[in-house]
Design a protein around this motif. Structure first.
Motif, short mmCIF file in Angstrom:
data_model
loop_
_atom_site.label_atom_id
_atom_site.label_comp_id
_atom_site.label_asym_id
_atom_site.label_seq_id
_atom_site.Cartn_x
_atom_site.Cartn_y
_atom_site.Cartn_z
N PHE A 190 0.82 -1.21 0.00
CA PHE A 190 0.00 0.00 0.00
C PHE A 190 0.86 1.26 0.00
N GLU A 191 2.07 1.16 0.52
CA GLU A 191 2.90 2.34 0.75
C GLU A 191 3.45 2.91 -0.55
N GLY A 192 3.06 4.15 -0.86
CA GLY A 192 3.56 4.83 -2.05
C GLY A 192 3.04 4.23 -3.35
N THR A 193 1.88 3.56 -3.30
CA THR A 193 1.30 2.94 -4.50
C THR A 193 -0.17 3.35 -4.65
N ASP A 194 -0.78 2.87 -5.71
CA ASP A 194 -2.21 3.11 -5.92
C ASP A 194 -3.05 1.87 -5.58
N LEU A 195 -2.52 0.96 -4.76
CA LEU A 195 -3.26 -0.25 -4.41
C LEU A 195 -4.59 0.08 -3.75
N GLU A 196 -4.59 0.99 -2.80
CA GLU A 196 -5.84 1.36 -2.13
C GLU A 196 -6.88 1.85 -3.13
N GLN A 197 -6.48 2.69 -4.06
CA GLN A 197 -7.40 3.19 -5.09
C GLN A 197 -7.93 2.05 -5.94
N ARG A 198 -7.06 1.13 -6.35
CA ARG A 198 -7.48 0.00 -7.20
C ARG A 198 -8.51 -0.87 -6.48
N LEU A 199 -8.30 -1.09 -5.18
CA LEU A 199 -9.24 -1.91 -4.40
C LEU A 199 -10.56 -1.16 -4.18
N ALA A 200 -10.47 0.12 -3.88
CA ALA A 200 -11.69 0.92 -3.66
C ALA A 200 -12.56 0.95 -4.92
N GLU A 201 -11.93 1.11 -6.07
CA GLU A 201 -12.68 1.13 -7.33
C GLU A 201 -13.47 -0.16 -7.55
N ARG A 202 -13.00 -1.23 -6.98
CA ARG A 202 -13.63 -2.54 -7.16
C ARG A 202 -14.49 -2.93 -5.96
N GLY A 203 -14.65 -2.03 -5.01
CA GLY A 203 -15.50 -2.29 -3.85
C GLY A 203 -14.94 -3.36 -2.92
N VAL A 204 -13.62 -3.46 -2.83
CA VAL A 204 -12.97 -4.52 -2.06
C VAL A 204 -12.70 -4.06 -0.63
N GLY A 205 -13.15 -4.88 0.32
CA GLY A 205 -12.88 -4.68 1.73
C GLY A 205 -12.17 -5.85 2.37
N ARG A 206 -12.02 -6.93 1.61
CA ARG A 206 -11.31 -8.13 2.10
C ARG A 206 -10.30 -8.53 1.03
N ILE A 207 -9.06 -8.77 1.47
CA ILE A 207 -8.06 -9.24 0.52
C ILE A 207 -7.54 -10.61 0.94
N VAL A 208 -7.22 -11.39 -0.07
CA VAL A 208 -6.60 -12.70 0.09
C VAL A 208 -5.18 -12.55 -0.42
N VAL A 209 -4.20 -12.80 0.46
CA VAL A 209 -2.80 -12.49 0.17
C VAL A 209 -2.01 -13.76 -0.11
N VAL A 210 -1.25 -13.72 -1.23
CA VAL A 210 -0.34 -14.80 -1.61
C VAL A 210 0.93 -14.17 -2.16
N GLY A 211 2.04 -14.94 -2.20
CA GLY A 211 3.24 -14.45 -2.86
C GLY A 211 4.50 -14.57 -2.05
N ALA A 212 5.37 -13.56 -2.19
CA ALA A 212 6.70 -13.60 -1.58
C ALA A 212 7.12 -12.18 -1.19
N GLN A 213 8.10 -12.09 -0.44
CA GLN A 213 8.75 -12.91 0.54
C GLN A 213 7.99 -12.82 1.85
N THR A 214 7.76 -13.97 2.48
CA THR A 214 6.98 -14.05 3.71
C THR A 214 7.43 -13.05 4.75
N ASP A 215 8.73 -13.02 5.01
CA ASP A 215 9.26 -12.22 6.12
C ASP A 215 9.50 -10.77 5.75
N MET A 216 9.13 -10.38 4.57
CA MET A 216 9.32 -8.99 4.15
C MET A 216 8.00 -8.43 3.61
N CYS A 217 7.77 -8.56 2.34
CA CYS A 217 6.63 -7.90 1.71
C CYS A 217 5.29 -8.51 2.11
N ILE A 218 5.24 -9.80 2.36
CA ILE A 218 3.97 -10.41 2.79
C ILE A 218 3.58 -9.85 4.15
#
Length: 186
Positions: A89-117
């Motif tokens: 979310f930091e310094g990106t447009d992720l919040e805007q992208r989710l708001a445009e789609r009416g999203v209030g719940r996210i399902v998170v997958v990917g890498a790196q667990t101990d950093m970006c996840i």
């Protein structure tokens, strides 16, 4: 349950499954396979898939290693969020992208667990989202040779354990396997 009013939707957020990021990751092929299955399920259910792609001084935007792994193909119209910090979310447009789609719940997958996840999990919860971590669809590499006190497997297990108790007023964190995750449109 989210504190984001009028945002009943769910989105699958795929974080940093880039060639160089996951090249040495624990169970790389299994994790990528489960993520691909979740992407297919989300698309079949008209649940938005949002791709997050990291760059920094060691991972140049546009380089071969910066590209997403070949097993995961983004479709036209699916948002791609470019970031330079751990929290998606930091310094990106992720919040805007989710708001445009009416999203209030996210399902998170990917890498790196101990950093970006981890950073994104916490960033989402404090911003009002309900957050599901897919226990078998996130990964990291073994960083013990650089001073980390735990193996990649232990880091993943610990993150799954502590996130299962995550909560804040009016919102929750939860942990489910890829097979258990429900991807339903708003």
């Amino acid at each position: 349950m989210t504190t984001l009013t009028n945002r009943p939707g769910t989105a699958l957020v795929v974080i940093d499954v880039q060639r160089d990021v996951v090249a040495q990751s624990h169970d790389r092929d299994g994790v990528v396979e489960r993520i691909a299955s979740l992407v297919d399920r989300a698309r079949a259910s008209d649940v938005p898939v949002v791709w997050v792609q990291h760059s920094d001084d060691d991972l140049a935007q546009g380089s071969d290693g910066w590209q997403y792994v070949t097993e995961l193909q983004q479709r036209d119209g699916e948002p791609v969020v470019h970031k330079r910090y751990g929290d998606s979310f930091e310094g990106t447009d992720l919040e805007q992208r989710l708001a445009e789609r009416g999203v209030g719940r996210i399902v998170v997958v990917g890498a790196q667990t101990d950093m970006c996840i981890r950073s994104t999990l916490h960033g989402a919860l404090v911003r009002g989202y309900d957050v599901t971590l897919v226990s078998d669809a996130h990964t990291t590499e073994d960083l013990r040779e650089w001073g980390a006190g735990a193996s990649a497997e232990q880091v993943i297990a610990h993150t799954n354990l502590y996130w299962s108790w995550a909560e804040a007023p009016g919102r929750t964190g939860e942990v489910k396997t890829a097979a258990e995750v429900e991807l339903t449109p708003a």
